[in-house]
Design a protein around this motif. Sequence first.
Motif, PDB file in Angstrom:
ATOM      1  N   VAL A 105      17.110  19.442  -9.733  1.00 28.43           N
ATOM      2  CA  VAL A 105      18.291  19.601  -8.884  1.00 28.43           C
ATOM      3  C   VAL A 105      19.467  18.784  -9.405  1.00 28.43           C
ATOM      4  O   VAL A 105      20.536  19.334  -9.704  1.00 28.43           O
ATOM      5  N   SER A 106      19.307  17.460  -9.509  1.00 26.47           N
ATOM      6  CA  SER A 106      20.423  16.629  -9.956  1.00 26.47           C
ATOM      7  C   SER A 106      19.903  15.296 -10.473  1.00 26.47           C
ATOM      8  O   SER A 106      18.795  14.863 -10.134  1.00 26.47           O
ATOM      9  N   VAL A 107      20.727  14.647 -11.270  1.00 27.02           N
ATOM     10  CA  VAL A 107      20.369  13.344 -11.831  1.00 27.02           C
ATOM     11  C   VAL A 107      20.335  12.285 -10.732  1.00 27.02           C
ATOM     12  O   VAL A 107      19.452  11.424 -10.695  1.00 27.02           O
ATOM     13  N   ARG A 108      21.289  12.354  -9.810  1.00 23.40           N
ATOM     14  CA  ARG A 108      21.358  11.354  -8.730  1.00 23.40           C
ATOM     15  C   ARG A 108      20.092  11.370  -7.888  1.00 23.40           C
ATOM     16  O   ARG A 108      19.497  10.325  -7.611  1.00 23.40           O
ATOM     17  N   LEU A 109      19.653  12.558  -7.491  1.00 20.84           N
ATOM     18  CA  LEU A 109      18.440  12.652  -6.688  1.00 20.84           C
ATOM     19  C   LEU A 109      17.195  12.305  -7.506  1.00 20.84           C
ATOM     20  O   LEU A 109      16.211  11.821  -6.952  1.00 20.84           O
ATOM     21  N   SER A 110      17.249  12.530  -8.813  1.00 20.08           N
ATOM     22  CA  SER A 110      16.127  12.135  -9.667  1.00 20.08           C
ATOM     23  C   SER A 110      15.971  10.624  -9.693  1.00 20.08           C
ATOM     24  O   SER A 110      14.849  10.101  -9.655  1.00 20.08           O
ATOM     25  N   ILE A 111      17.089   9.918  -9.746  1.00 16.07           N
ATOM     26  CA  ILE A 111      17.038   8.455  -9.717  1.00 16.07           C
ATOM     27  C   ILE A 111      16.454   7.975  -8.393  1.00 16.07           C
ATOM     28  O   ILE A 111      15.630   7.047  -8.349  1.00 16.07           O
ATOM     29  N   ILE A 112      16.862   8.606  -7.304  1.00 19.22           N
ATOM     30  CA  ILE A 112      16.320   8.238  -5.997  1.00 19.22           C
ATOM     31  C   ILE A 112      14.811   8.488  -5.948  1.00 19.22           C
ATOM     32  O   ILE A 112      14.067   7.703  -5.351  1.00 19.22           O
ATOM     33  N   HIS A 113      14.371   9.577  -6.568  1.00 19.85           N
ATOM     34  CA  HIS A 113      12.924   9.840  -6.624  1.00 19.85           C
ATOM     35  C   HIS A 113      12.177   8.671  -7.252  1.00 19.85           C
ATOM     36  O   HIS A 113      11.124   8.245  -6.746  1.00 19.85           O
ATOM     37  N   PHE A 114      12.684   8.138  -8.344  1.00 18.50           N
ATOM     38  CA  PHE A 114      11.991   7.045  -9.015  1.00 18.50           C
ATOM     39  C   PHE A 114      12.025   5.762  -8.176  1.00 18.50           C
ATOM     40  O   PHE A 114      11.090   4.951  -8.233  1.00 18.50           O
ATOM     41  N   ILE A 115      13.081   5.574  -7.383  1.00 18.05           N
ATOM     42  CA  ILE A 115      13.116   4.417  -6.475  1.00 18.05           C
ATOM     43  C   ILE A 115      12.043   4.567  -5.400  1.00 18.05           C
ATOM     44  O   ILE A 115      11.313   3.619  -5.076  1.00 18.05           O
TER      45      ILE A 115
END
Length: 551
Positions: A460-470
């Motif tokens: 979907v997006s890079v921003r949400l991917s970062i949140i996934h890893f958090i």
Amino acid sequence: MIAQSLGRTIVSTRAREIGLRIFAALFIFTLFVGGVQLRRWTGQNTRHVRYQHDIVNAFYWGQETLKEARRLSPGDASANSWTGLFRGYLALYDRVKEEAYDDDYGLDYPPLRLLTMAIWSKEVRDGFPWVDNEHPKLVNPLLKINLVCELVSAAAIFFLVRLCVQRSVHAHSTWPTWLSREHRASICGLAAASAAWLEPSMILDAHGWPQWDAWILPFYLFAALVALKNRWFWCGCLLALGAMFKGQLLFVVPFFVLWPLWQKRWVSALRMLAGFTGIAALIVSPWLLRTTGAWIGFATVAGASLLVVLRYRLPHKVAWLTGILGCVAFVVGAFTGGSFAWFEIGFLYGTKHYPYLFISSCYNLASLLAEAGWSLKDDLLSAHVGSVHFHFTLQWALRLFFLGAVALCARGAARHLRNRDPRVLIAITAPWLLMFALLGQMHERYLVWGAVVSAVALGVSVRLSIIHFIISAASTAMIVHVMLVDKKLDPTLRAIDVLHDIRPYASVLVLVCVALYFWDALGWRIPAFRRGAVKTGTAPSLSLGPEPEEA
């Protein structure tokens, strides 16, 4: 010159296609082998902090099933047979209910999980009659089930992400022009599946703890996949099967009922409920239909329903017949002395077993409320109407808050589906994250479902991917904390203190991450920050819109 240039282009395209396929095959093989080895390494190197309580509990109830089989069987040969096992399995819920003191059952396994543990215990005793609950080989068959469920979950995430990205109207300008939409969708799906397959909290939960939380993930993910393909009847069937392994799946089932309702597709919602009711009734029918009269009544209604369905031309005949028979089984069971101990013990008891805002170490709203002095049963509102007393507790407030948020997620899913937006994946993920973030009585392990499913953000997006890893890191930290506290080894005392001290801050961080996911699931945009509309000359050939109704 034109012919030579065209020939070079054709060769280059073919070579590029072959190269991509070879690279994908090698990458998938390496990923699979690496994931298996990582799980094996995790299991071997966490034995000194392994949380044995759940292994012992599973083996204990499996043994209780075998004891009940021996008690009800005429001889040893019959007791050790598969028939004897099922005889004890069907009688265990009633025995536990009769012997429980003050409704404290101890057993909280739904039917299919209890059956799995009974079969596992029988196999262990048949092959290793001398082992005890602490034997490290004891849990190996269950770890293999965990491995299969994790692998199937990663495959489901691949298909989910590929489907949604492939149907999206939003072009990704940063991709190379020679990559087709299908290739881009496959790459996004492979990235999301890789993140799910290597999810550290799931690996630690399934092979270091170990627990059986991974068992329901394939059912949920494939239910979402068939819902996107408008196969709502099969969506309900999958959800019912998963719930019979772990009742926590029931928390997110309303999402699949409300999703088609927001699309004003009432028939789809009914088909989903028909599949859910029919499969649930099929699994628990041995407890519901326990007498000859019950079976005669059920057969009579089933025959009449079948004649009606065959006589008239009705759409979705299988769905309606399944739903009707499921409802009839529950009604007949209620009026003919059928047992509902499986429901009271396997599902309701879990909601009463731990009457606390949170259990162990949780990074969620409930833990922050507990820090502020609240408790689960605190009254927010009390009213007296004659002799009836109404108490609106914090527990019910959190439940209603969660249900309202899930309803909005379903609305977001319908909206993204209409707009052909891949953020429908975020709407599918959000219920798991909201469940952990908002509800009370959560165990620290329960974020693992959101951590795995949120891997779809890589499509979907890079921003949400970062949140996934958090979210993944927070889920792993909570599981590590509980495992270390259980043993309290000298080298880990400092880590225990650090994990305890960061809990309030980590709770706020997790709530912020879940709020961001929720916001994207809704699909709302603040006008001042709204991007310009994507201009397209022609309508896209692929869409996220619902497929035609299945026959």
